[in-house]
Design an enzyme around this catalytic site. Structure first.
Site, PDB file in Angstrom:
ATOM      1  N   GLU A 135       0.853  -1.191   0.000  1.00 17.80           N
ATOM      2  CA  GLU A 135       0.000   0.000   0.000  1.00 17.80           C
ATOM      3  C   GLU A 135       0.886   1.238   0.000  1.00 17.80           C
ATOM      4  O   GLU A 135       1.869   1.305   0.746  1.00 17.80           O
ATOM      5  CB  GLU A 135      -0.910   0.006   1.228  1.00 17.80           C
ATOM      6  CG  GLU A 135      -1.789   1.248   1.355  1.00 17.80           C
ATOM      7  CD  GLU A 135      -2.714   1.182   2.569  1.00 17.80           C
ATOM      8  OE1 GLU A 135      -3.155   0.066   2.917  1.00 17.80           O
ATOM      9  OE2 GLU A 135      -2.980   2.244   3.173  1.00 17.80           O
ATOM     10  N   GLU A 140      -2.402  11.292   3.308  1.00 13.70           N
ATOM     11  CA  GLU A 140      -3.409  11.099   4.344  1.00 13.70           C
ATOM     12  C   GLU A 140      -3.375  12.334   5.235  1.00 13.70           C
ATOM     13  O   GLU A 140      -2.304  12.833   5.594  1.00 13.70           O
ATOM     14  CB  GLU A 140      -3.134   9.852   5.181  1.00 13.70           C
ATOM     15  CG  GLU A 140      -3.405   8.552   4.454  1.00 13.70           C
ATOM     16  CD  GLU A 140      -3.206   7.353   5.357  1.00 13.70           C
ATOM     17  OE1 GLU A 140      -4.197   6.663   5.652  1.00 13.70           O
ATOM     18  OE2 GLU A 140      -2.049   7.118   5.765  1.00 13.70           O
TER      19      GLU A 140
END
Length: 252
Positions: A135, A140
């Site tokens: 990932e 974020e």
């Protein structure tokens, strides 16, 4: 006329780390609906296979928590009755990429409990599962930790509370639009916010457990609510909030 032609040609390229790259795919969100030739909607709350999407997230993803405005995809987090709703789209099975510069220009929502993200997952996730698939979290942001951008990788060797992460302060990150990007080669991954390199991942020993980044990945855009990372508390008074994505581009 010659000057115009030159400008058009240059606009299809970018230079990063001295490497000339060509624009190979772009989503500019200038249409009135999601182009489902390129994107999938991920719907629901993750149940029954992965309730809360493995993070105790509180939102239900729908096909209706978004709009198109001024050339932006606008994902809206809402409180509807006793439920939270939002939108998540992916390019899984439709647009997958190995190496290059992957970038998005976006404007962040604000508010405790909000968790906008621009990220990638290995295209072989159905076969090998997470975290072995890998990932790449290009962006974020969590409303409970303002002025900070998180850039992270998850691998079989380090996932969940991974050591492969960087929290970087940007006092004005909530103001206006910013470009979030990676420069991904077979040797390393550099993470960018605007023109600044904020993190480099380059493990000395590359195995399938430490470096699953030698295969195609697909793109994910979403606005999560609550969860282990984003919450758990949510400031309902801040809702609705909007995550603006101007474009996604891939250069190789």
């Amino acid at each position: 006329m010659k000057k115009i032609i030159v400008l058009i040609l240059i606009s299809g390229f970018c230079y990063a780390q001295g490497v000339k790259r060509k624009l190979v795919w772009e989503e500019d969100f200038n249409k009135k609906e999601v182009n489902e030739k390129n994107w999938n909607f991920e719907l629901g709350d993750g149940c029954p296979d992965l309730c809360g999407y493995g993070n105790n997230e509180r939102q239900i993803y729908t096909r209706t928590n978004h709009e198109f405005k001024d050339g932006n995809l606008v994902i809206e987090a809402r409180k509807e009755g006793n439920k939270y709703t939002s939108t998540k789209i992916t390019t899984k099975g439709k647009k997958e990429f190995k190496y290059g510069r992957i970038e998005a220009r976006a404007k962040l929502p604000v508010g405790h409990g909000l968790w906008p993200a621009f990220w990638m997952l290995g295209a072989n996730i159905d076969e090998v599962k997470w975290p072995k698939t890998g990932e790449i979290d290009i962006l974020e942001y969590i409303g409970r930790d303002p002025h900070m951008v998180y850039t992270t990788l998850h691998t079989q060797d380090s996932h969940g509370n991974t050591i492969n992460t960087k929290r970087t302060a940007f006092p004005d990150i909530e103001e206006g639009y910013h470009v979030f990007a990676i420069e991904w080669t077979k040797e390393k991954i550099d993470f960018y916010v605007d023109k600044s390199v904020v993190y480099t991942f380059n493990p000395e020993v590359k195995t399938e457990d430490t470096w699953p980044f030698d295969k195609p990945f697909y793109i994910v855009l979403n606005l999560a609510i609550g969860g282990n990372f984003g919450g758990p508390e949510v400031d309902d008074k801040a809702l609705p909030q909007k995550f603006y994505i101007d474009y996604v581009r891939v250069y190789q």
